[in-house]
Design a protein around this motif. Structure first.
Motif, PDB file in Angstrom:
ATOM      1  N   VAL A  65      -8.805 -11.530  -2.917  1.00 26.99           N
ATOM      2  CA  VAL A  65      -8.247 -10.259  -3.364  1.00 26.99           C
ATOM      3  C   VAL A  65      -8.181 -10.272  -4.889  1.00 26.99           C
ATOM      4  CG1 VAL A  65      -6.221  -8.750  -3.317  1.00 26.99           C
ATOM      5  CG2 VAL A  65      -6.932  -9.976  -1.247  1.00 26.99           C
ATOM      6  N   VAL A  66      -8.735  -9.229  -5.498  1.00 27.05           N
ATOM      7  CA  VAL A  66      -8.792  -9.144  -6.959  1.00 27.05           C
ATOM      8  C   VAL A  66      -7.952  -7.965  -7.413  1.00 27.05           C
ATOM      9  CG1 VAL A  66     -10.296  -9.063  -8.980  1.00 27.05           C
ATOM     10  CG2 VAL A  66     -11.155 -10.019  -6.834  1.00 27.05           C
ATOM     11  N   CYS A  67      -7.047  -8.212  -8.349  1.00 27.24           N
ATOM     12  CA  CYS A  67      -6.223  -7.142  -8.920  1.00 27.24           C
ATOM     13  C   CYS A  67      -6.010  -7.473 -10.395  1.00 27.24           C
ATOM     14  CB  CYS A  67      -4.897  -7.021  -8.179  1.00 27.24           C
ATOM     15  SG  CYS A  67      -3.914  -5.595  -8.682  1.00 27.24           S
ATOM     16  N   SER A  92      -8.106  -0.640 -10.124  1.00 29.69           N
ATOM     17  CA  SER A  92      -8.451   0.771 -10.272  1.00 29.69           C
ATOM     18  C   SER A  92      -9.751   0.924 -11.054  1.00 29.69           C
ATOM     19  CB  SER A  92      -7.332   1.527 -11.000  1.00 29.69           C
ATOM     20  OG  SER A  92      -6.170   1.565 -10.216  1.00 29.69           O
ATOM     21  N   GLY A  93     -10.591   1.862 -10.617  1.00 30.65           N
ATOM     22  CA  GLY A  93     -11.856   2.111 -11.285  1.00 30.65           C
ATOM     23  C   GLY A  93     -12.503   3.369 -10.752  1.00 30.65           C
ATOM     24  N   GLY A 115     -10.477  -1.019  -2.678  1.00 32.83           N
ATOM     25  CA  GLY A 115      -9.202  -0.509  -2.185  1.00 32.83           C
ATOM     26  C   GLY A 115      -8.346   0.097  -3.265  1.00 32.83           C
ATOM     27  N   GLY A 116      -7.386   0.886  -2.830  1.00 32.63           N
ATOM     28  CA  GLY A 116      -6.403   1.477  -3.714  1.00 32.63           C
ATOM     29  C   GLY A 116      -5.018   1.295  -3.135  1.00 32.63           C
ATOM     30  N   ILE A 117      -4.052   1.000  -4.004  1.00 40.84           N
ATOM     31  CA  ILE A 117      -2.680   0.741  -3.570  1.00 40.84           C
ATOM     32  C   ILE A 117      -1.829   1.969  -3.881  1.00 40.84           C
ATOM     33  CG2 ILE A 117      -0.690  -0.795  -3.774  1.00 40.84           C
ATOM     34  CD1 ILE A 117      -2.664  -2.871  -4.992  1.00 40.84           C
ATOM     35  N   MET A 118      -1.305   2.609  -2.860  1.00 34.99           N
ATOM     36  CA  MET A 118      -0.476   3.799  -3.044  1.00 34.99           C
ATOM     37  C   MET A 118       0.989   3.411  -2.911  1.00 34.99           C
ATOM     38  SD  MET A 118      -2.788   6.508  -0.865  1.00 34.99           S
ATOM     39  CE  MET A 118      -4.572   6.471  -1.001  1.00 34.99           C
ATOM     40  N   THR A 165     -12.594   7.282  -5.033  1.00 37.48           N
ATOM     41  CA  THR A 165     -12.623   8.744  -5.052  1.00 37.48           C
ATOM     42  C   THR A 165     -11.297   9.306  -4.568  1.00 37.48           C
ATOM     43  OG1 THR A 165     -14.997   8.648  -4.572  1.00 37.48           O
ATOM     44  CG2 THR A 165     -13.928  10.767  -4.331  1.00 37.48           C
ATOM     45  N   HIS A 166     -10.753   8.727  -3.507  1.00 40.25           N
ATOM     46  CA  HIS A 166      -9.436   9.161  -3.022  1.00 40.25           C
ATOM     47  C   HIS A 166      -8.351   8.898  -4.068  1.00 40.25           C
ATOM     48  CE1 HIS A 166     -11.277   9.551   0.949  1.00 40.25           C
ATOM     49  NE2 HIS A 166     -10.162  10.109   1.374  1.00 40.25           N
ATOM     50  N   GLU A 167      -8.455   7.773  -4.762  1.00 41.35           N
ATOM     51  CA  GLU A 167      -7.454   7.468  -5.781  1.00 41.35           C
ATOM     52  C   GLU A 167      -7.496   8.499  -6.903  1.00 41.35           C
ATOM     53  OE1 GLU A 167      -5.737   3.625  -8.232  1.00 41.35           O
ATOM     54  OE2 GLU A 167      -7.856   3.641  -7.684  1.00 41.35           O
ATOM     55  N   MET A 168      -8.713   8.894  -7.326  1.00 41.77           N
ATOM     56  CA  MET A 168      -8.840   9.926  -8.345  1.00 41.77           C
ATOM     57  C   MET A 168      -8.174  11.222  -7.892  1.00 41.77           C
ATOM     58  SD  MET A 168     -12.805   9.380  -9.556  1.00 41.77           S
ATOM     59  CE  MET A 168     -12.838  10.998 -10.333  1.00 41.77           C
TER      60      MET A 168
END
Length: 286
Positions: A65-67, A92-93, A115-118, A165-168
């Motif tokens: 896992v990369v963050c 994020s990217g 992935g994106g963390i909400m 795309t969802h994160e944007m």
């Protein structure tokens, strides 16, 4: 006692540290790496293994896992062979960089999930934390149990760019809501009303508008915009009042001016008598 799938976490900022902590709590043997090693002290005290390099960390576990700060930093820490490793990038990217990174990882023998963390770091490891993933469904299914240690997971599709795309889309929604609240607080401040006093009304309004979203979503998908809650022409009149009064009150009018400009373009395109959802056509244009 650590009995789960071994995992590696690269990057121990506020979010990366929270991810590693969640894996440890769930019983996963956890290897960590960070450029500043002192950030790993607490995790090591709780049972994590500190790797001396990204390559050593990657070699220690099948799930990596990369963050980190950005995609350039991701490229730095993944600089080497990835044979048999599944990389889950929670940095994020942009969608295009996620797709390009997926190709790089595949060429180096690994699998890739973006992935994106909400959630805020404090929520990671609870059901309230939602993490969205994209990439091959088989990879997600194979590691869904381990990833479930981080929060509630949602697989969005096989395209690696879908999470970004969802994160944007979600941060645009967030900024719109927060800017609207702060703009409203500034307006009310001219009448001596505090933001805290405004809060109950604002929360009620947000709840009301959220209830409109299912209908708006159908209209946006269908391209049909009935005026159930007012026409664009009606909204335009209200927008003009807000713009003019903001000027007389001495508060910033950029946000209502932008809303009015979009509505004016929609009206000029023949949607003056349509419902507000017709504005989606303005947002679909460059």
């Amino acid at each position: 006692m650590h009995t789960g799938t071994p995992v590696t976490v690269l990057g121990l900022g506020l979010m990366g540290g929270a991810l590693a902590g969640a894996f440890l709590r769930a019983g996963h043997p956890t290897t960590v790496w960070n450029r500043t090693t002192a950030k790993a002290d607490d995790l090591v005290a709780r049972g994590a293994a500190l790797a001396g390099s990204p390559a050593a960390a990657i070699a220690a576990a099948p799930l990596v896992v990369v963050c980190v700060s950005d995609y350039d930093a991701v490229a730095d820490v993944l600089d080497g062979p990835l044979d048999g490793r599944v990389v889950v990038n929670l940095t994020s990217g942009t969608p295009s960089r996620a797709r390009a990174l997926a190709e790089v990882v595949a060429r180096r023998g690994g699998g890739y999930l973006d992935g994106g963390i909400m959630a805020v770091p404090e929520a990671v490891g609870t059901a309230e934390a939602v993490l969205a993933y994209s990439g091959p469904r088989a990879l997600y299914d194979a590691h869904a149990s381990a990833l479930g240690s981080l929060g509630t997971g949602r697989h969005l599709g096989d395209d690696p760019g879908l999470a970004a795309t969802h994160e944007m889309a979600t941060v645009v929604l967030m900024w719109g809501m927060l800017n609207g609240f702060l703009n409203g607080a500034a307006i009310l401040g001219t009448a001596g009303v505090s933001a805290s006093a405004y809060l109950p009304i604002a929360q009620t309004a947000i709840g009301t508008v959220a209830g409109w979203l299912p209908g708006y979503a159908r209209q946006a998908d269908d391209g049909v915009y009935p005026a159930h809650d007012g026409t664009i022409d009606t909204h335009l009149a209200a927008m003009t009042h807000v713009v003019e009064e903001s000027g007389s009150l001495g508060v910033n009018a950029e946000l209502p001016r932008l809303a009015r400009a979009l509505a004016e373009r929609a009206a000029a395109a023949g949607h003056g008598a349509s419902g507000y959802a017709a504005l989606v056509e303005q947002f679909r244009r460059p």
